[in-house]
Design a protein around this motif. Structure first.
Motif, PDB file in Angstrom:
ATOM      1  N   ARG A  64      21.651  25.308 -10.002  1.00 17.51           N
ATOM      2  CA  ARG A  64      22.600  26.576  -9.864  1.00 17.51           C
ATOM      3  C   ARG A  64      21.966  27.623 -10.438  1.00 17.51           C
ATOM      4  NH1 ARG A  64      28.393  26.121 -12.896  1.00 17.51           N
ATOM      5  NH2 ARG A  64      28.936  25.667 -10.805  1.00 17.51           N
ATOM      6  N   ILE A  65      20.935  27.713 -11.418  1.00 17.79           N
ATOM      7  CA  ILE A  65      19.987  28.836 -11.966  1.00 17.79           C
ATOM      8  C   ILE A  65      19.256  28.872 -10.923  1.00 17.79           C
ATOM      9  CG2 ILE A  65      19.026  29.629 -14.175  1.00 17.79           C
ATOM     10  CD1 ILE A  65      21.788  28.793 -14.712  1.00 17.79           C
ATOM     11  N   ILE A  66      18.122  28.102 -10.769  1.00 16.55           N
ATOM     12  CA  ILE A  66      17.086  28.542  -9.733  1.00 16.55           C
ATOM     13  C   ILE A  66      17.443  28.449  -8.385  1.00 16.55           C
ATOM     14  CG2 ILE A  66      14.940  27.629  -8.791  1.00 16.55           C
ATOM     15  CD1 ILE A  66      14.146  26.656 -11.696  1.00 16.55           C
ATOM     16  N   ASP A  67      18.275  27.682  -8.025  1.00 13.83           N
ATOM     17  CA  ASP A  67      19.060  27.430  -6.866  1.00 13.83           C
ATOM     18  C   ASP A  67      17.950  27.158  -5.583  1.00 13.83           C
ATOM     19  OD1 ASP A  67      20.741  27.532  -4.584  1.00 13.83           O
ATOM     20  OD2 ASP A  67      20.673  29.683  -4.339  1.00 13.83           O
ATOM     21  N   LEU A  68      17.175  25.985  -6.012  1.00 11.79           N
ATOM     22  CA  LEU A  68      16.004  25.675  -5.413  1.00 11.79           C
ATOM     23  C   LEU A  68      16.092  25.184  -3.760  1.00 11.79           C
ATOM     24  CD1 LEU A  68      13.006  24.975  -5.830  1.00 11.79           C
ATOM     25  CD2 LEU A  68      13.752  22.717  -6.547  1.00 11.79           C
ATOM     26  N   LYS A  69      15.562  25.753  -2.986  1.00  8.20           N
ATOM     27  CA  LYS A  69      15.751  25.032  -1.676  1.00  8.20           C
ATOM     28  C   LYS A  69      14.829  24.098  -1.197  1.00  8.20           C
ATOM     29  CE  LYS A  69      19.200  28.326  -0.787  1.00  8.20           C
ATOM     30  NZ  LYS A  69      19.015  29.192  -2.005  1.00  8.20           N
ATOM     31  N   ALA A  70      14.827  23.440  -0.104  1.00  7.03           N
ATOM     32  CA  ALA A  70      14.334  22.402   0.135  1.00  7.03           C
ATOM     33  C   ALA A  70      12.632  22.694   0.772  1.00  7.03           C
ATOM     34  CB  ALA A  70      14.550  21.472   1.318  1.00  7.03           C
TER      35      ALA A  70
ATOM     36  N   PHE B  36      13.989  14.998  -9.445  1.00 10.01           N
ATOM     37  CA  PHE B  36      15.297  15.819  -8.733  1.00 10.01           C
ATOM     38  C   PHE B  36      14.720  16.721  -7.903  1.00 10.01           C
ATOM     39  CE2 PHE B  36      18.307  15.528 -12.642  1.00 10.01           C
ATOM     40  CZ  PHE B  36      18.209  13.967 -12.682  1.00 10.01           C
ATOM     41  N   SER B  37      13.760  17.702  -8.288  1.00 18.47           N
ATOM     42  CA  SER B  37      13.175  18.526  -7.484  1.00 18.47           C
ATOM     43  C   SER B  37      12.620  17.988  -5.895  1.00 18.47           C
ATOM     44  CB  SER B  37      11.885  19.461  -7.872  1.00 18.47           C
ATOM     45  OG  SER B  37      12.387  20.054  -8.868  1.00 18.47           O
ATOM     46  N   LYS B  38      11.888  16.650  -6.289  1.00 21.09           N
ATOM     47  CA  LYS B  38      11.501  15.841  -5.229  1.00 21.09           C
ATOM     48  C   LYS B  38      12.448  15.598  -4.150  1.00 21.09           C
ATOM     49  CE  LYS B  38       8.004  15.699  -3.969  1.00 21.09           C
ATOM     50  NZ  LYS B  38       7.267  17.046  -3.072  1.00 21.09           N
TER      51      LYS B  38
ATOM     52  N   GLY C  70      13.905  17.915  -2.049  1.00 20.12           N
ATOM     53  CA  GLY C  70      12.638  18.248  -0.884  1.00 20.12           C
ATOM     54  C   GLY C  70      11.718  19.314  -1.103  1.00 20.12           C
ATOM     55  N   ALA C  71      11.851  19.808  -2.389  1.00 26.07           N
ATOM     56  CA  ALA C  71      10.736  20.861  -2.655  1.00 26.07           C
ATOM     57  C   ALA C  71       9.452  20.397  -3.176  1.00 26.07           C
ATOM     58  CB  ALA C  71      11.559  21.808  -3.947  1.00 26.07           C
ATOM     59  N   GLN C  72       8.575  21.386  -3.190  1.00 23.63           N
ATOM     60  CA  GLN C  72       7.082  21.017  -3.815  1.00 23.63           C
ATOM     61  C   GLN C  72       6.998  21.364  -5.296  1.00 23.63           C
ATOM     62  OE1 GLN C  72       5.693  19.695  -0.942  1.00 23.63           O
ATOM     63  NE2 GLN C  72       3.855  20.637  -1.873  1.00 23.63           N
TER      64      GLN C  72
ATOM     65  N   LYS D  46      14.435   7.064  -5.321  1.00 25.55           N
ATOM     66  CA  LYS D  46      13.872   8.508  -5.498  1.00 25.55           C
ATOM     67  C   LYS D  46      13.761   8.725  -7.031  1.00 25.55           C
ATOM     68  CE  LYS D  46      15.023  10.244  -0.872  1.00 25.55           C
ATOM     69  NZ  LYS D  46      15.940  11.392  -0.055  1.00 25.55           N
ATOM     70  N   VAL D  47      14.626   8.447  -7.854  1.00 29.61           N
ATOM     71  CA  VAL D  47      14.762   8.769  -9.305  1.00 29.61           C
ATOM     72  C   VAL D  47      14.741   7.466 -10.201  1.00 29.61           C
ATOM     73  CG1 VAL D  47      16.223   9.935 -11.036  1.00 29.61           C
ATOM     74  CG2 VAL D  47      15.918  10.734  -8.666  1.00 29.61           C
ATOM     75  N   THR D  48      13.863   7.386 -11.161  1.00 29.60           N
ATOM     76  CA  THR D  48      14.277   6.377 -11.984  1.00 29.60           C
ATOM     77  C   THR D  48      13.978   6.855 -13.593  1.00 29.60           C
ATOM     78  OG1 THR D  48      11.701   6.130 -12.066  1.00 29.60           O
ATOM     79  CG2 THR D  48      12.754   4.712 -10.515  1.00 29.60           C
ATOM     80  N   SER D  49      14.408   5.818 -14.607  1.00 29.11           N
ATOM     81  CA  SER D  49      14.494   6.504 -15.690  1.00 29.11           C
ATOM     82  C   SER D  49      13.013   6.073 -16.482  1.00 29.11           C
ATOM     83  CB  SER D  49      15.516   6.163 -16.524  1.00 29.11           C
ATOM     84  OG  SER D  49      15.629   4.839 -16.756  1.00 29.11           O
ATOM     85  N   ARG D  50      12.539   6.811 -17.426  1.00 29.58           N
ATOM     86  CA  ARG D  50      11.691   6.183 -18.419  1.00 29.58           C
ATOM     87  C   ARG D  50      11.944   6.976 -19.794  1.00 29.58           C
ATOM     88  NH1 ARG D  50       5.122   6.226 -17.594  1.00 29.58           N
ATOM     89  NH2 ARG D  50       4.411   6.361 -19.794  1.00 29.58           N
ATOM     90  N   ASN D  51      11.859   5.873 -20.778  1.00 26.67           N
ATOM     91  CA  ASN D  51      11.958   6.478 -21.937  1.00 26.67           C
ATOM     92  C   ASN D  51      11.101   5.926 -23.133  1.00 26.67           C
ATOM     93  OD1 ASN D  51      14.949   7.146 -21.276  1.00 26.67           O
ATOM     94  ND2 ASN D  51      15.448   4.877 -21.215  1.00 26.67           N
ATOM     95  N   THR D  52      10.751   6.672 -24.121  1.00 27.64           N
ATOM     96  CA  THR D  52       9.863   6.525 -25.191  1.00 27.64           C
ATOM     97  C   THR D  52      10.808   5.830 -26.291  1.00 27.64           C
ATOM     98  OG1 THR D  52       8.060   7.850 -24.409  1.00 27.64           O
ATOM     99  CG2 THR D  52       8.178   7.176 -26.705  1.00 27.64           C
ATOM    100  N   VAL D  53      10.613   4.672 -26.739  1.00 25.38           N
ATOM    101  CA  VAL D  53      11.574   4.238 -27.826  1.00 25.38           C
ATOM    102  C   VAL D  53      10.925   3.836 -28.949  1.00 25.38           C
ATOM    103  CG1 VAL D  53      12.957   2.087 -28.047  1.00 25.38           C
ATOM    104  CG2 VAL D  53      12.856   3.135 -25.973  1.00 25.38           C
ATOM    105  N   LYS D  54      11.324   4.304 -30.240  1.00 27.17           N
ATOM    106  CA  LYS D  54      10.980   3.948 -31.404  1.00 27.17           C
ATOM    107  C   LYS D  54      12.255   2.630 -32.104  1.00 27.17           C
ATOM    108  CE  LYS D  54       8.248   7.918 -32.687  1.00 27.17           C
ATOM    109  NZ  LYS D  54       6.924   7.174 -32.807  1.00 27.17           N
TER     110      LYS D  54
END
Lengths: 331, 331
Positions: free
Chosen positions: A138-144, A164-166, A169-171, A297-305
């Motif tokens: 919405r804010i950047i309105d990034l195009k592919a 998400f950007s990848k 389709g963006a660089q 295309k998207v995975t999660s990664r967390n740092t856990v204490k």
């Protein structure tokens, strides 16, 4: 039952320390009629919480002193006298910084953990991911066919924004502090990544890494990153500003060089935003994220204490860059 | 015929001086087939021209050295071999900084002077007024129950913006340098006006004059005004940035205090713009302006110098605040 919880002892000037926080113990009553008892399993620490420790109202009320702080939390229902909740249900709430609580059901969100791990609702599938999504969509309105600079690329919001950007389709060029984080940004798909701590001239380094300049800048840092962004952005560039962590602890922030005429000369658009103003995008977010995760295309990664007693350390670690991806505390 | 014209002798660093310019004389040929000979009557000087003297491409090419500069001009056709133009027609062009020229008709706009004085097409009815209109209507999206801060309120764009804001029903606080200019802002309808040169704390002075804070800020100044605006704007405030005159001559601009976190905390939106990207609004502008002028809500005021030889002085006067309203040179 007993529940340990973290209190704020005073509103710190500058960097909070371990003394800013106190581990306390409370007696949690049995749930009354229409109430549920929840045992937290995962707690969230987030940079915005620093603002709530200032004693000043910004977009959210300050924390009260001598009481448990609030924040995102995921837990399981231990006992329920509420028709909508059963023992074992996973729920998300803002009743963080404590081991357990009794609530009347308002503000509790039941979680579907079939495809998404419970803790990811505090990260990539929660406000963190939603913040990245709103900023890009919405804010950047990034195009592919465009390119975007993601700052704090190894942080929670930043690493979501890279992926998400990848997926859009963006660089992507990312910045982060230190070679481990740069490697991490590349490992999750950034086309280029710059160690801002090693860069003599940040704007030049980003431009070179990216091959020219960017259409969008995702601002998580502020300060010298902001100044560089005004140089790196191309004509009609857009900045989505959701945080400026470099300055949150900086009672007397350093002056910045004035290169603001770039805003005029390049017709830049800059917008600060808070995710809660954009909850209308939630269905789109969940739908897109589901597809992206299903496609790998998207995975999660967390740092856990581990353990409630490490909440202050986890929080302070946000400001020294200890986390890669979302910082969580497991109880 | 002979025509005197002004050349740029060198790209100045910092403040241009009289030596930056040279008065030269050219021989203007008789118009050929399809051409018109125009004698300029009014020439425009504008702050954006400083950017064209830098030798660097921003949103517009730099001026060539040793050739007549360009700029807005209004003149009358002296002789015509072009079917669309007749002797005596008033025309607007970008062939300023010279007394006369021959053109093939492209880029010449015939003016209807029935209700609007020819010179006002260089000011309130031209790009100057249009800039104010675009900034208020599209960028700030000013509502009737809102309040707006207009900087450089006694300048060309600023004085138009004050009048347009009032015509749109908003509350207006203006800033300007010196008590004469403050009085002028009030005389054209500003609800409050602050002398920024006399203010110890600009943000505080504007807030007090205005009774709390503003929803919009019209940025013509930059630098310390920008810093103050981030303080004065309310939640969801908008900045329209069409110029930053305080910094155009400032090869080594002073650093600014970093209060950028206001952008995030208040969800501010900032947009730089150039009027030529918004020419689609021209019909709305002419229609609204006609109604406002007919109703006596908007009037024009110009500061006029005489003779082509005074073009450099008129231009330099923009940066020392000599003008009230639009600065023009009458030939």
């Amino acid at each position: 039952m007993k529940s340990r919880e973290i209190h704020l002892t005073a509103y710190p000037k500058g960097q909070p320390t371990a003394d800013t926080f106190k581990l306390a113990e409370a007696e949690i009553p049995a749930p009354g009629e229409g109430e549920v008892l929840v045992v937290n399993k995962w707690l969230s620490v987030d940079p915005y919480m620093r603002g709530r420790m200032s004693g000043v109202r910004t977009y959210i009320d300050p924390f009260a002193l001598g009481a448990p702080m609030d924040g995102g939390a995921v837990g399981q229902v231990e006992a329920s006298n509420h028709p909508d909740f059963a023992k074992g249900d996973w729920v998300m709430s803002m009743h963080g910084w404590r081991e357990a609580y009794v609530a009347n059901g308002k503000g509790l969100q039941k979680l579907d953990t079939t495809h998404i791990a419970p803790e990811d609702y505090l990260g990539i599938a929660g406000l963190t991911g939603m913040t990245a999504y709103v900023g890009l969509k919405r804010i950047i309105d990034l195009k592919a066919d465009e390119s975007v600079w993601i700052s704090a690329g190894a942080g929670a919001v930043g690493s979501a924004a890279i992926q998400f950007s990848k997926a859009m389709g963006a660089q992507v060029v990312a910045t982060a502090g230190g070679s481990d984080k740069v490697d991490y940004c590349l490992s999750i798909g950034a086309d280029a990544a710059v160690d801002y701590k090693a860069a003599e001239n940040l704007a030049k380094a980003v431009k070179e890494a990216n091959g020219g300049g960017v259409n969008g800048y995702f601002e998580n840092v502020g300060g010298t990153h902001w100044t560089a962004a005004l140089e790196v952005l191309k004509q009609y560039g857009r900045i989505a500003a959701c945080g400026m962590i470099q300055r949150y602890n900086d009672a007397g922030a350093q002056p910045l060089p004035d290169n603001l005429t770039n805003i005029v000369a390049k017709s830049l658009k800059i917008q600060g935003f808070i995710v809660s103003d954009h909850f209308d995008m939630m269905p789109d977010f969940i739908s897109d994220l589901g597809q992206w995760m299903a496609a790998g295309k998207v995975t999660s990664r967390n740092t856990v204490k581990q353990g409630i007693e490490n909440m202050p350390a986890a929080f302070l670690g946000l400001f020294t860059g200890e986390n890669t991806g979302k910082m969580l505390v497991k109880l």
